[in-house]
Design an enzyme around this catalytic site. Structure first.
Site, mmCIF file in Angstrom:
data_model
loop_
_atom_site.group_PDB
_atom_site.id
_atom_site.type_symbol
_atom_site.label_atom_id
_atom_site.label_comp_id
_atom_site.label_asym_id
_atom_site.label_seq_id
_atom_site.Cartn_x
_atom_site.Cartn_y
_atom_site.Cartn_z
ATOM 1 N N HIS A 133 68.518 44.725 49.543
ATOM 2 C CA HIS A 133 68.417 44.199 48.165
ATOM 3 C C HIS A 133 69.753 43.535 48.037
ATOM 4 C CE1 HIS A 133 68.609 43.285 43.810
ATOM 5 N NE2 HIS A 133 67.262 43.559 43.743
ATOM 6 N N ASP A 210 70.047 53.326 49.051
ATOM 7 C CA ASP A 210 69.405 52.754 47.881
ATOM 8 C C ASP A 210 68.023 53.219 47.604
ATOM 9 O OD1 ASP A 210 68.444 50.955 46.069
ATOM 10 O OD2 ASP A 210 68.811 49.089 46.983
ATOM 11 N N GLN A 213 63.593 51.713 44.900
ATOM 12 C CA GLN A 213 62.317 51.696 45.105
ATOM 13 C C GLN A 213 61.385 52.857 45.178
ATOM 14 O OE1 GLN A 213 60.168 48.937 44.247
ATOM 15 N NE2 GLN A 213 62.123 47.636 43.857
ATOM 16 N N LYS A 236 62.792 51.126 36.778
ATOM 17 C CA LYS A 236 61.792 50.937 37.770
ATOM 18 C C LYS A 236 60.731 52.293 38.013
ATOM 19 C CE LYS A 236 64.471 47.902 40.708
ATOM 20 N NZ LYS A 236 63.615 46.496 40.432
ATOM 21 N N CYS A 374 65.532 38.675 45.128
ATOM 22 C CA CYS A 374 66.837 39.189 45.673
ATOM 23 C C CYS A 374 67.176 39.919 46.863
ATOM 24 C CB CYS A 374 67.305 40.355 44.509
ATOM 25 S SG CYS A 374 67.184 39.731 42.874
#
Length: 417
Positions: A133, A210, A213, A236, A374
């Protein structure tokens, strides 16, 4: 068949009960019941999270750490308890390793500023992947300009998997940090972050994962992964907007300088200087998003009550069914692997712009994302500028996928007559 499939899902999780917890699913959009397939961008909130935020404002609204009165004490305890819930959820050693931020983007920036500016010098290297991202690329580009570091990228295979062998080749004695997305918001690929972390650590590099997700969909264990930093966003994973977190190993946080300066992050202040508060408050300057933190804690309670294994299994059932049905659409191209992935499907239909597809779906009350998500470097690698993205979560059903397929077929008829 549709009823039978929904019964299968209901047998694994109480789908009817879960859907009843989300007020927005009662909404009518363009004359149709809302079908929300934009979960990779942000999820909806269950009533339990909405009530937790409402309860804070109605019954304990006060600033934390600043007073001895009852409201402040209750707010402080609830906010600290939210940190503890996050720590348990991702299996951190201590809740003091959890820093609340606005989102995963701010968490990465915290590392870039508070760790990067202090520890990186000209010629040092940061290695990330082409599927990151923008939030895990642009902060390092900033340091590249400011500090003269080198930024390198690991490529993907044509199927959409990371070329893990490139980590062995690209990590050198100058590589100070390896940044890896746990799961792609475009391809859905779940990356082998534990293996990558082991490679990086064996060469003396720090690792940032990261988890924006991954955290909402699969069980995360930062101690098992072995990473130094891990970031995620509350919105999220059923939580409020404006709240996220950074996990970092305590010894690293102790050595880092603060990210922001001001109230609450200090221990003492004189006209000569200041000393810093204990963790995690050293990195949470000013009045924090107390309501958001409490809401995030409620979201974690909700997910744990379901069980993360059940969350992921539900999503896989939907994903497999969607893959099967989408083959009925002419000239469709789906990006990413068919296994080891989340319930995120990015695709294009030849001859139809992604925004046009999304517009037709919206006419039937179906919310999807169209654009670059993104991830412009990744889409450039795939040879496209934009895609349509449908992403599933715990409240979605086979019936909704059937309606999604019908709407896609309608888009083909409209634009390819």
């Amino acid at each position: 068949m549709r009823e039978q499939n929904n019964e299968i899902l209901t047998a694994k999780i109480d789908l009817e009960k879960i859907r009843s917890d989300f007020p927005i699913l009662k909404r009518i959009v363009n004359g149709k019941p809302i079908i929300y397939f934009d979960n990779a961008a942000t999820t909806q909130r269950p009533q339990q999270v909405i009530d937790a935020v409402k309860n804070f404002y109605e019954k304990m609204n006060a600033n934390i750490h600043r007073a001895v009165h009852t409201l402040s004490y209750e707010a402080t305890i609830a906010y600290e308890e939210a940190h503890k819930k996050v720590a348990k959820f991702i299996n951190a050693k201590s809740w003091r390793e959890i820093i609340f931020t606005r989102n995963a983007t701010e968490a990465v920036n915290l590392v870039a500023y508070a760790w990067g500016l202090q520890n990186l010098n000209e010629g040092d290297e940061i290695l990330v992947t082409i599927m990151e991202h923008h939030s895990n690329i642009v902060p390092w580009q900033f340091l590249k300009k400011l500090k003269g570091i080198n930024l390198k990228f690991v490529d993907i295979t044509d199927e959409g998997y990371l070329k893990v062998e490139e980590f062995e080749k690209l990590i050198t004695e100058k590589t100070k940090l390896v940044g890896v997305v746990h799961a792609s918001n475009v391809l859905g690929t779940i990356n082998p972050v534990k293996e990558i972390t082991q490679i990086a650590k064996s060469k003396g590099s720090y690792v940032l994962i990261d988890g924006a997700q991954s955290t909402p969909h699969i069980k995360v264990d930062v101690q098992d992964i072995g990473c130094d930093f891990f970031v995620a966003s509350g919105h999220k994973m059923l939580g409020p907007t404006g709240i996220g977190f950074l996990y970092a190993r305590r010894e690293i946080l102790e050595e880092m300088n603060p990210f922001l300066y001001g109230g609450d992050m200090i221990s003492t202040v004189t006209i000569e200087g200041a000393t810093w508060n204990e963790l995690p408050w050293k990195f949470e300057a000013g009045t924090p998003n107390v309501a958001g933190g409490i809401g995030l804690g409620a979201a974690i309670d909700y997910l744990q009550n379901i069980g993360m294994n059940k969350v992921f299994e539900h999503e896989k059932e939907l994903l497999n069914y969607a893959f099967e049905k989408m083959t009925e659409i002419p000239d469709i191209e789906i990006y990413g692997p068919r296994k080891d992935r989340l319930g995120v499907i990015s695709f294009n239909i030849k001859g139809i712009h992604p925004h046009d597809v999304a517009g037709v779906l919206d006419q039937d009350g179906i919310a999807v994302r169209s654009g670059n998500h993104c991830t412009q470097p990744l889409l450039a690698r795939l040879g496209v500028e934009n895609t349509v993205r449908a992403s599933f979560y715990i409240y979605n059903t086979f019936d909704e996928i059937d309606k999604f397929i019908e709407a896609l077929k309608k888009a083909v008829k409209i634009f390819k007559r």
